[in-house]
Write an enzyme that holds these catalytic residues in place. Structure first.
Site, PDB file in Angstrom:
ATOM      1  N   GLY A  69       0.820  -1.204   0.000  1.00  0.00           N
ATOM      2  CA  GLY A  69       0.000   0.000   0.000  1.00  0.00           C
ATOM      3  C   GLY A  69       0.854   1.253   0.000  1.00  0.00           C
ATOM      4  CB  CYS A  70       0.119   4.699  -1.070  1.00  0.00           C
ATOM      5  SG  CYS A  70      -1.493   4.934  -0.299  1.00  0.00           S
TER       6      CYS A  70
END
Lengths: 344, 344, 344, 344
Positions: free
Chosen positions: B147-148
């Site tokens: 994920g970011c």
């Protein structure tokens, strides 16, 4: 009331001018500028197009006798020199710079890298955080208007620190500000093409607002040790959010914490404590004197997250200064300040 | 190499398409969309004006035999169902959603409020953080692209946590993201008139990226307890900054800490550790695969502040997925990814 | 190919550096700066963090013999003096400033308020608008790279003016530009707090790009009289839109007009003419060399509206210069330039 | 005065609420919403946090007898149906939508693609452009508050068209607006990640404000033929700039033109005509009721460029409606409207 604004061409000064222009108790506003005396204020600010107000040179002797309140919206280092010449007669001085906020000359010089104001002035300066210092402000001759970050951080931390619910050794403040906090002078980090679509962090643990925050925290709880404090530049013009992290000293429920905030701020017209589970955004207080806040306990960690937002030019500078003026002049605290925030 | 992108009309998908269009090892790119099959991609994205690529319906049987790599750029919940049908033949699957990142079905369901992928798929999915997991990625069949927020946070925390220099019970992550992280679908909190000149905080201690972060932290140091994690929406399109706070477990000098980061990342082409005293801004990595970072020790508190920035759509999604593709296909890791950041 | 960039620390120079860094035909890039020689480029630009390129002092004698192409990305007035010393040997000069675009010294001095380049240089400078001047560019020694506004305006007007379909006495150009067009130096009108949430108009009918536009228009149709030209500063970093208004000289259908544009631009890889009824946005061409355009006839007035968009730093400066380099060096025109626009 | 706002949760409605909340002549404000009746207004708008105003269902019979003024801040098509039920008793109706601005049902339906209001209502509706229609407004029962683009365009064009100094066949209006003009509902073209760093053109020669503009222009000069009108979406929240191009019908000096504007607007408190050579920016009028303007003659072409700026939600909607309310209720025109623009 006759009012003077020194440093009228900075962002703080022009915001004061906007607010005082519609304040019902003001008889006259005089604008002063040492560098631009003789010019009309609308030469600097085209939004003041039809205003005919001329910038005047400083005349301390005359000012202190004729004016009721003198606002100093000047850069760091100026008020230190100016204030001694403005006191002693009728005028009350409200200083928006950081010069008069730190009672210790040594601390001031250490963080501001400038010569401090005289001891005699510092001792008479009252810290102008109205929600916590109202009676002293009412009786003041000199008011040191709080900094923008300290206002957001202290209002958010106050109830929990004062109740000693927060571990005094583990206070972390992650602050975010709009670009207007850097003032009117163009610079590389406020150049649009650089700032737009950019998030910058600066002065990590080195911001001059740190001692101002710590000084008030130790008034509430003398056990408070140095805080962690970082500042971020957000690609927007106005607004400050302080996100603060701490650890509880005892078992407190979410409801009890909310009640604690309500108990402190329920009667304060400019503090809006959010319902549990809701958090404020900076635009909620845009162009207003409000400080909106929320605090929550993370059930997984038992740590507290406190969020506090203000408009840095308003509650963080000009409108808080007007709130202080109202108090010191014996007017109703909210006079001229009950603006609904501008949205969208 | 023949590539397929499922969910090609989302921001992750279209960014993958941009990167792969100029990747030198790609022979063909097929775009898939269940909802928009039959349309040309330029009907959704006018910047792809001259591209003639048609969106195709999903044909898992065909895809898994014909394609070398299938990217899943789909919303949460889709990969869980899709992946079992895409594996077992030639194709390798790189999933950009959160569906395959959490080995525990229970944890997934708790945070994502959706049904988890089958155990058999989860067990084969390799966490695709190349700087820390390169060998496993090279041998993988299924890659769970990070994920970011976890990418930014973990890359910044990794060296200190892995060296056990950071108190495992006091990790605080204050994350800030551009609005593109919320995806392509219009909503009230991404509506321009609401978002512009606004700073919003959301999902305080409740973001679904929390277990992903904690899981990797406990791999580095099993003593790590739950972290404090808040996310802020910055009025900009791209960029993530994670500002992280921690306490040292032993006396470490600034130089030693800097050396620690250099030791871990000196050979990694996409990590750029700043000189002591300098901090990165999000625009430093705009439209690139870089993660820039800095860590400092506050002499007053002995606490550590770590700053890590990425482009959320690039190192936080699409370009990291291409980096994983390069590794799993046995190509040089940097192929097609050495873009100089776009500035200003 | 060995390349030199003079003025490498300006926005045009750094964008050239970005493009040339990934250009497949480049062997070496030398960066020159008269004011910052000796510094590393990453001291000015932190996004170039890991680049080790040092800024060199100008050595014209050496440069003109060793380099294949010298880009001048310097402020107005510099190329006039520099170019004579850089020609005559191997190097070809591509000038991104306005110094060599106007063949008449008198016209230059009138609009730029500076001394013009020598006649001998001006006569040899070829106007580098590739879609209209390709053969001359290929044979050039000196190329005057077009201005940002002229590129957008001329590409949009070209087909209709060249076909004499547009009344030559009534051309109105309403131009809008992102703030990066004003360059890297901070100023009051590019100060973030002033520029954000603001739309400014400037240099109404007085912009120095006016004679450049008119000169090319009169090449296409000598009857063209002075144009109306206004420029607006949009609160964004990149992008130009020229909205142009004209009157038809004869009855033309929408389809015929569209066909006219297709006939001129159908084979040009960087021009994308929109379908009838669709108009381009600046973000459609962000960080790319494309010029997107549309033209429509208002049935109520029979007047034409033409819309043309470019990225001012790319097709309006650096990438067009690279396109010219490709042509003059005998490389395929699109080499190193087929970037998919960055979106979102 | 007792006031009602219908459609109180739209941007126009909430701006009216903000203005009327500090208007000194207002006794009560009732908020109406057909879709959200029963909710508190602060559930939609968190900046109204402490306001306790509940949204009420529409009760036309009661409203028209009890209220002095009813503002309709509703989408197109609603006022047409509602207004007949609200007139005939005490209440005066001020409609902010486009429903009552076009006397011709046929023209309305052609441009708005909706059924028009009854003839009887249309005939009684007075066009509320105070600077040009003050006496009629004072006597009105129904006021059609002007559209945002027409307000900016007409105020700028009025003096020259009314004096027949402008060629009636060649009026070109290039309009630019902030995104709040599109209202509160999220959509693809107002999605932050799409809108930021983007300049979009839309409804070229097809905007529904065109007939409203032409109708007033033909009142001033019946020879005016259809205008060219394009609208651009600027990546900012508030503000409209109309840049207008025309040709003079006779020889006029710059001074004479400036005098003409002064003669028309010198006594109007909300119009600020700039000094010759200066042009207004949208931020000059932010959050105020001002319309700032300038007109210049290009010596090279003898064509005129007129620039007019307003805040689209203020003089373009809510504050102009309050100005109309003041007039129709016999109060001083400027009451509650003399806000200094918010800057920066």
């Amino acid at each position: 009331m006759k009012i003077g604004i020194v440093g009228a061409t900075g962002y703080g000064g022009v915001e004061l001018f906007r607010l005082l222009s519609s304040h019902p108790s003001i008889q006259s506003i005089s604008l002063y500028s040492s560098s631009q005396a003789g010019e009309n204020v609308n030469e600097t600010y085209s939004h003041l197009n039809t205003m005919q107000d001329q910038l005047q040179p400083l005349e301390p002797e005359h000012m202190k006798e004729e004016l009721d309140v003198i606002f100093l919206a000047t850069p760091a280092g100026v008020s230190s020199e100016l204030t001694p010449n403005l006191i002693g007669k009728k005028a009350k001085v409200i200083d928006l710079s950081g010069d008069l906020r730190l009672p210790s000359q040594e601390v001031y010089t250490q963080w501001y890298k400038k010569e401090a104001a005289p001891e005699s002035v510092l001792q008479r300066a009252i810290y102008g955080l109205p929600e916590w210092n109202k009676e002293a402000i009412k009786a003041a001759k000199i008011i040191a208007n709080p900094g923008c970050f300290p206002t957001a951080a202290l209002l958010g931390l106050g109830p929990l620190v004062n109740e000693r619910l927060l571990d005094p050794n583990r206070i972390i403040i992650d602050a975010k500000t709009g670009v207007s906090g850097a003032g009117k002078n163009p610079s590389a980090i406020t150049h649009f093409a650089h700032t737009q679509e950019n998030l910058q962090i600066y002065k990590v643990n080195q911001h001059q607002h740190i001692p101002e925050i710590e000084q008030q925290l130790t008034i509430w709880n003398e056990a408070v040790s140095p805080v962690t404090f970082s500042t971020h530049l957000i690609p927007m013009t106005r607004g400050i959010m302080a996100t603060m992290y701490g650890e509880l000293t005892k078992d407190v429920s979410a409801q009890q914490m909310h009640d604690c905030y309500q108990a402190y701020y329920g009667e304060h017209p400019f503090i809006r404590v959010r319902k549990q589970g809701q958090y404020p955004s900076t635009k909620d207080v845009y162009a207003s004197n409000y400080c909106d806040m929320a605090a929550s306990i993370d059930e997984r960690t038992q740590r507290v997250t406190i969020v506090s937002v203000i408009d840095n030019l308003m509650k963080g500078a000009a409108s808080q200064a007007v709130q202080n003026m109202n108090l010191v002049m014996g007017i109703e605290e909210t006079t001229g300040l009950l603006h609904v925030p501008v949205y969208p």
